[in-house]
Design an enzyme around this catalytic site. Structure first.
Site, PDB file in Angstrom:
ATOM      1  N   GLY A   1     -44.532  42.963  26.937  1.00 27.68           N
ATOM      2  CA  GLY A   1     -45.982  42.623  26.699  1.00 27.68           C
ATOM      3  C   GLY A   1     -46.936  43.589  26.207  1.00 27.68           C
ATOM      4  O   GLY A   1     -47.925  43.338  25.899  1.00 27.68           O
TER       5      GLY A   1
ATOM      6  N   CYS B   1     -46.275  20.691   4.478  1.00 27.61           N
ATOM      7  CA  CYS B   1     -47.241  19.497   4.450  1.00 27.61           C
ATOM      8  C   CYS B   1     -48.153  19.235   5.389  1.00 27.61           C
ATOM      9  O   CYS B   1     -47.710  18.286   6.310  1.00 27.61           O
ATOM     10  CB  CYS B   1     -46.215  18.327   3.880  1.00 27.61           C
ATOM     11  SG  CYS B   1     -45.606  18.411   2.490  1.00 27.61           S
TER      12      CYS B   1
ATOM     13  N   TYR C   1     -41.646  38.114  16.437  1.00 25.92           N
ATOM     14  CA  TYR C   1     -41.721  36.571  16.582  1.00 25.92           C
ATOM     15  C   TYR C   1     -42.167  35.955  14.943  1.00 25.92           C
ATOM     16  O   TYR C   1     -42.900  35.112  15.136  1.00 25.92           O
ATOM     17  CB  TYR C   1     -43.096  36.444  17.395  1.00 25.92           C
ATOM     18  CG  TYR C   1     -42.630  36.844  18.863  1.00 25.92           C
ATOM     19  CD1 TYR C   1     -41.736  36.446  19.673  1.00 25.92           C
ATOM     20  CD2 TYR C   1     -43.421  37.997  19.342  1.00 25.92           C
ATOM     21  CE1 TYR C   1     -41.484  36.844  20.774  1.00 25.92           C
ATOM     22  CE2 TYR C   1     -43.134  38.484  20.573  1.00 25.92           C
ATOM     23  CZ  TYR C   1     -42.310  37.995  21.280  1.00 25.92           C
ATOM     24  OH  TYR C   1     -41.809  38.644  22.562  1.00 25.92           O
TER      25      TYR C   1
HETATM   26  N1  LLP Z   1     -39.850  39.801  28.897  1.00 21.02           N
HETATM   27  C1  LLP Z   1     -40.431  38.402  29.066  1.00 21.02           C
HETATM   28  C2  LLP Z   1     -39.796  37.712  30.437  1.00 21.02           C
HETATM   29  C3  LLP Z   1     -40.946  37.737  28.197  1.00 21.02           C
HETATM   30  O1  LLP Z   1     -41.320  36.371  28.316  1.00 21.02           O
HETATM   31  C4  LLP Z   1     -41.255  38.425  26.941  1.00 21.02           C
HETATM   32  C5  LLP Z   1     -42.190  37.531  26.015  1.00 21.02           C
HETATM   33  C6  LLP Z   1     -41.008  39.633  26.776  1.00 21.02           C
HETATM   34  C7  LLP Z   1     -40.219  40.284  27.651  1.00 21.02           C
HETATM   35  C8  LLP Z   1     -41.354  40.420  25.666  1.00 21.02           C
HETATM   36  O2  LLP Z   1     -42.706  40.415  25.352  1.00 21.02           O
HETATM   37  P1  LLP Z   1     -43.213  41.434  24.252  1.00 21.02           P
HETATM   38  O3  LLP Z   1     -43.133  42.881  24.605  1.00 21.02           O
HETATM   39  O4  LLP Z   1     -42.734  41.191  23.015  1.00 21.02           O
HETATM   40  O5  LLP Z   1     -44.602  41.053  24.429  1.00 21.02           O
HETATM   41  N2  LLP Z   1     -44.244  34.027  20.126  1.00 21.02           N
HETATM   42  C9  LLP Z   1     -45.490  34.921  20.859  1.00 21.02           C
HETATM   43  C10 LLP Z   1     -45.038  35.945  21.839  1.00 21.02           C
HETATM   44  C11 LLP Z   1     -44.450  35.172  23.082  1.00 21.02           C
HETATM   45  C12 LLP Z   1     -43.780  35.986  24.033  1.00 21.02           C
HETATM   46  C13 LLP Z   1     -42.943  35.608  25.045  1.00 21.02           C
HETATM   47  N3  LLP Z   1     -42.317  36.240  26.115  1.00 21.02           N
HETATM   48  C14 LLP Z   1     -46.249  35.568  19.860  1.00 21.02           C
HETATM   49  O6  LLP Z   1     -45.613  35.387  18.478  1.00 21.02           O
HETATM   50  O7  LLP Z   1     -47.104  36.179  19.936  1.00 21.02           O
END
Ligand code: LLP
Length: 418
Positions: free
Chosen positions: A239, A342, A372
């Site tokens: 996160g 489109c 992402y």
């Molecule tokens: N662990 C869990 C359980 C998660 O659900 C996620 C992300 C992470 C770790 C990794 O989080 P990060 O460190 O990348 O913030 N598609 C969205 C982000 C979706 C995140 C989903 N879960 C975007 O493009 O901002």
């Protein structure tokens, strides 16, 4: 921090000019920096150096095998949320004992697959999933290592689609029901409690909600231990945010300090699941300007990458800086940078000050697209997915070839038409 900079007027990734990659592989393409990936992983690792820990890279952020292999070779583990991600992590040589399996909807097949491979732990998100996991483990004659994903009900102050730690989200087990769920887990023969897990959201730029969640977990772990459970692992999720525009997220070292302040006295092995912070600023999407037009009061720059290549602007209204690959100091006027798909929702930037001297055929780099980006790409509009390239020093390698038209229809070549 990133390794994309102008050298003699041309945007480079490390020692390679992005236009030279475009000449070789066409556009659009994703370009990742070996150096940034390495540095970001090490920065994270450094922060937690003094405590036993597993960095389980969140495969969903960037799932390319070569990237996983690179991270794995430095000692990184994986956080997976599907059988497919588990397969990728294993294919990339990441050992099962460094893989955690998260996700709210694991199927029976997926549970069995992960049990057979011997993953470090299952982050379980509901009582029914716990029962299904116990059954699967019993069927296979193994014991499933379990941590329960606890929903601490804190507001992570991020986009609502990527906030996961609020009571009303579908994720985790409400913290006030956690002790009960742990008691149930402890009564199951084919399940072994190893830890507690939590992930409150993504693109977090403030430490306060993280601290808040961790102190709730700290309290819970005390209670669980008092209840007689052997809690040895704490998975703090991922996160940590990055800077897309003018955000100022905490550095991984600051993040680590905040985490350790709250939980280091518990003598746990820490597991973390960073995704974006490792890969986000390590990648760009390079696209070519196809056409320019004015419509009403608007100026449009139509490029060859669309929402199928990078959906973040359309889905979250997120900001990605867009830099011309040829450096220019021309005055700028506002434009929408849009793709060929489109849909009016197909844009990479809206109302963005873009140089006036951009010509047809020029290349633009959509920055901070490592996380992402390709991972969320689709074939919408029957567009083959872009190539992915990894740059190291003054060399580059295609780490995923561009898809072909045959790739699009291959799986549909069935024997019988209904
Ligand atoms: N662990 C869990 C359980 C998660 O659900 C996620 C992300 C992470 C770790 C990794 O989080 P990060 O460190 O990348 O913030 N598609 C969205 C982000 C979706 C995140 C989903 N879960 C975007 O493009 O901002």
């Amino acid at each position: 921090m990133n390794d994309f900079r102008y050298v003699n007027g041309r945007l480079h990734c490390a020692g390679v000019a992005l236009d030279s990659i475009a000449d070789a592989v066409g556009t659009p393409f994703y370009c990742y920096s070996h150096e940034t990936l390495t540095r970001h992983y090490r920065a994270f690792h450094e922060g937690f150096r003094d405590v036993p820990h597993v960095i389980a890279f969140s495969v969903k952020a960037l799932s390319n095998l070569s990237v996983l292999r690179l991270l794995g070779s430095m000692g990184c583990g994986a956080d997976v949320v599907s059988g497919g991600e588990l397969y990728r992590a294993l294919e990339a040589g990441i050992p099962a004992e460094r893989i955690v399996y998260s996700g709210v909807g694991k199927t029976r097949d997926e549970l069995e697959y992960a049990l057979r491979t011997g993953t470090l732990m299952f982050n379980v998100e509901s009582s029914e999933e716990l029962a299904a996991l116990a059954e699967a483990a019993a069927r296979l004659g193994v014991v499933a290592p379990v941590s329960l994903r606890v929903n601490p009900d804190v507001d992570p102050k991020t986009h609502k689609y990527i906030a996961t730690g609020l009571r009303e989200s579908k994720f985790g087990i409400a913290i006030d029901l956690a002790r009960e769920s742990y008691a149930r887990a402890a009564s199951m023969k084919s399940v072994r409690i190893v830890g507690v897990d939590c992930h409150i959201g993504s693109q977090l730029t403030d430490l306060a909600p993280i601290r808040d969640a961790l102190s709730r977990l700290e309290r819970l772990i005390g209670e669980l231990r008092a209840d007689g459970h052997a809690v040895t692992h704490l998975d703090i999720g991922g996160g940590l945010g990055i800077s897309y525009d003018d955000e100022a997220p905490p550095h991984p070292t600051e993040y680590a300090r905040a985490v350790l302040e709250t939980v280091s006295h518990l003598n746990l092995t820490l597991v973390m699941e960073p995704g974006r912070v490792i890969v986000g600023n390590a990648g760009v999407l390079v696209t070519r300007l196809l056409y320019r037009k004015r419509q009403g009061d608007k100026r449009f720059l139509i490029v060859d990458a669309g929402m199928n290549d990078l959906i973040r602007p359309s889905l979250y209204d997120s900001f990605h800086e867009i830099r011309p690959v040829r450096e220019t100091a021309a005055p700028r006027t506002v434009a929408d940078v849009v793709g060929p798909v489109c849909e009016s929702g197909d844009f990479l930037a809206r109302d963005r000050a873009m140089a006036d001297d951009l010509e047809r055929g020029e290349l633009l780099a959509v920055m901070s697209a490592g996380a992402y980006g390709f991972a969320m790409a689709s074939n919408y509009n029957s567009r083959p997915r872009a190539a992915e390239v990894l740059v190291r020093d003054d060399r580059f390698a295609v780490v995923r070839r561009r898809e072909t038209y045959e790739d699009l229809v291959g799986p549909e070549r069935v024997e019988v038409d209904p």
